[in-house]
Design a protein around this motif. Structure first.
Motif, PDB file in Angstrom:
ATOM      1  N   HIS A  47      11.206  -5.811  -4.866  1.00 15.39           N
ATOM      2  CA  HIS A  47      10.775  -4.637  -4.117  1.00 15.39           C
ATOM      3  C   HIS A  47       9.355  -4.836  -3.595  1.00 15.39           C
ATOM      4  O   HIS A  47       9.054  -4.482  -2.443  1.00 15.39           O
ATOM      5  CB  HIS A  47      10.839  -3.397  -5.011  1.00 15.39           C
ATOM      6  N   GLY A  48       8.473  -5.402  -4.411  1.00 17.37           N
ATOM      7  CA  GLY A  48       7.104  -5.644  -3.981  1.00 17.37           C
ATOM      8  C   GLY A  48       7.047  -6.554  -2.769  1.00 17.37           C
ATOM      9  O   GLY A  48       6.261  -6.319  -1.837  1.00 17.37           O
ATOM     10  N   VAL A  57       8.135  -4.550   0.235  1.00 18.54           N
ATOM     11  CA  VAL A  57       7.073  -3.635   0.657  1.00 18.54           C
ATOM     12  C   VAL A  57       6.067  -4.358   1.540  1.00 18.54           C
ATOM     13  O   VAL A  57       5.660  -3.855   2.604  1.00 18.54           O
ATOM     14  CB  VAL A  57       6.374  -3.006  -0.562  1.00 18.54           C
ATOM     15  N   GLU A  58       5.644  -5.535   1.125  1.00 19.92           N
ATOM     16  CA  GLU A  58       4.666  -6.286   1.904  1.00 19.92           C
ATOM     17  C   GLU A  58       5.196  -6.607   3.292  1.00 19.92           C
ATOM     18  O   GLU A  58       4.474  -6.507   4.291  1.00 19.92           O
ATOM     19  CB  GLU A  58       4.289  -7.576   1.164  1.00 19.92           C
ATOM     20  N   ARG A  86       5.222  -3.391   5.426  1.00 23.48           N
ATOM     21  CA  ARG A  86       3.862  -2.998   5.823  1.00 23.48           C
ATOM     22  C   ARG A  86       3.374  -3.828   6.999  1.00 23.48           C
ATOM     23  O   ARG A  86       2.696  -3.313   7.894  1.00 23.48           O
ATOM     24  CB  ARG A  86       2.916  -3.153   4.626  1.00 23.48           C
ATOM     25  N   ASP A 114       2.963   5.092   8.050  1.00 19.57           N
ATOM     26  CA  ASP A 114       2.855   5.239   6.594  1.00 19.57           C
ATOM     27  C   ASP A 114       4.200   5.248   5.882  1.00 19.57           C
ATOM     28  O   ASP A 114       4.252   5.440   4.661  1.00 19.57           O
ATOM     29  CB  ASP A 114       2.104   6.538   6.265  1.00 19.57           C
ATOM     30  N   ASP A 130       6.357   1.918   2.815  1.00 21.89           N
ATOM     31  CA  ASP A 130       6.685   1.832   1.389  1.00 21.89           C
ATOM     32  C   ASP A 130       8.003   2.546   1.088  1.00 21.89           C
ATOM     33  O   ASP A 130       8.778   2.098   0.228  1.00 21.89           O
ATOM     34  CB  ASP A 130       5.571   2.454   0.550  1.00 21.89           C
ATOM     35  N   ALA A 178      10.983   0.457   2.504  1.00 17.24           N
ATOM     36  CA  ALA A 178      11.195  -0.746   1.694  1.00 17.24           C
ATOM     37  C   ALA A 178      12.090  -0.473   0.494  1.00 17.24           C
ATOM     38  O   ALA A 178      12.754  -1.384  -0.015  1.00 17.24           O
ATOM     39  CB  ALA A 178       9.862  -1.295   1.224  1.00 17.24           C
TER      40      ALA A 178
END
Length: 278
Positions: A99-100, A103-104, A107, A245, A248, A251
């Motif tokens: 997931h991280g 997210v990147e 973004r 915004d 996140d 994702a």
């Protein structure tokens, strides 16, 4: 185990353990090698002895200490078990790291308003029970609350008015936040846009940003059809009105909504309702 970890946490005691791993030694020699005063060394050794990691015996005028490997092996096994749990490819840590990374990536893609508009996610699940039973789990708040969050979250507020124009509200918290003292994990609001009982359900749902504005709007359509073993559920999740915004939130859709549907599968599989009533 806790007493052992407390005993080993002190740097001097850890130094003594390492010295004793080489060979049994008397207090005086241990104090010299550890560069500590003998009374302090004695106290440290007594702490280690109470924790079971060293033992001692008097030989003539000296007290000799030796290392007991059993507790250290138990600690090593416990640490190995923890590390193994973290490294499981299907475990929560692996999902968190995936997931991280997602997210990147999102973004980086979120450069302008509307950047994710038109993005579609499709989900397909085979469910136990008739379309009528599945429909209840999709539209009745008490049943929705059993599955409508990922595995590590719980529903803290839920409203679903299963009629055109009906309100949809979902608020959720960490599953272990029993008293609600932690911040909410998320909240979304929306409206039902289409209803064909037992066959088709559509609604718009918008996750809220911390300032109360919408991150994006998801148009969700769920189609049910009977099968020989129960019900086939097809879900289309389409994004509109995405903000910069919203990265996140977007994702987490594939993983989070997928986990929620997996919970629905498990909930229906465990449903005690007799087949004749489904």
């Amino acid at each position: 185990m806790e007493a052992l970890m407390v005993a080993l946490a002190d740097p001097v005691r850890w130094r003594l353990v390492r010295l004793l791993a080489e060979r049994p030694r008397p207090v005086g020699v241990l104090a010299q090698l550890a560069e500590a005063r003998q009374p302090q060394t004695t106290k440290h050794l007594q702490t280690l002895e109470r924790a079971g990691v060293v033992s001692s015996q008097r030989t003539g005028q000296r007290r000799i200490y030796s290392l007991e490997p059993g507790p250290l092996r138990e600690l090593a096994a416990a640490l190995e078990q923890l590390a193994g749990a973290v490294e499981r490819p299907d475990g929560a840590q692996a999902a968190y790291e995936r997931h991280g990374a997602t997210v990147e990536g999102e973004r980086l893609a979120a450069e302008d308003e509307g950047w994710a508009d038109g993005r579609r996610f499709e989900f397909h699940r085979s469910l136990s029970g008739s379309p009528e039973l599945v429909w209840r789990h999709l539209t009745e708040a008490e049943l929705l609350g059993q599955w409508w969050t990922p595995a590590d979250l719980r529903v803290s507020e839920l409203l679903f008015e299963a009629e055109p124009g009906g309100r949809v509200v979902l608020e959720y918290r960490d599953a272990e936040d029993a008293d609600g003292s932690d911040q909410i994990a998320g909240r979304s609001e929306g409206v039902v846009t289409g209803v064909q009982v037992g066959e088709h359900l559509a609604y718009d749902n918008s996750p809220l940003l911390p300032d109360g504005s919408f991150a994006f709007t998801a148009h969700v359509e769920l189609d049910l059809r009977p099968t020989a073993s129960g019900t086939a559920l097809d879900v289309t999740y389409r994004i509109t009105g995405s903000t910069i915004d919203s990265a996140d939130f977007i994702a987490g859709i594939e993983l989070g909504f997928g986990q929620s549907l997996d919970k629905l599968v498990a909930t229906l599989a465990a449903d005690p309702t007799p087949r004749s009533m489904q």
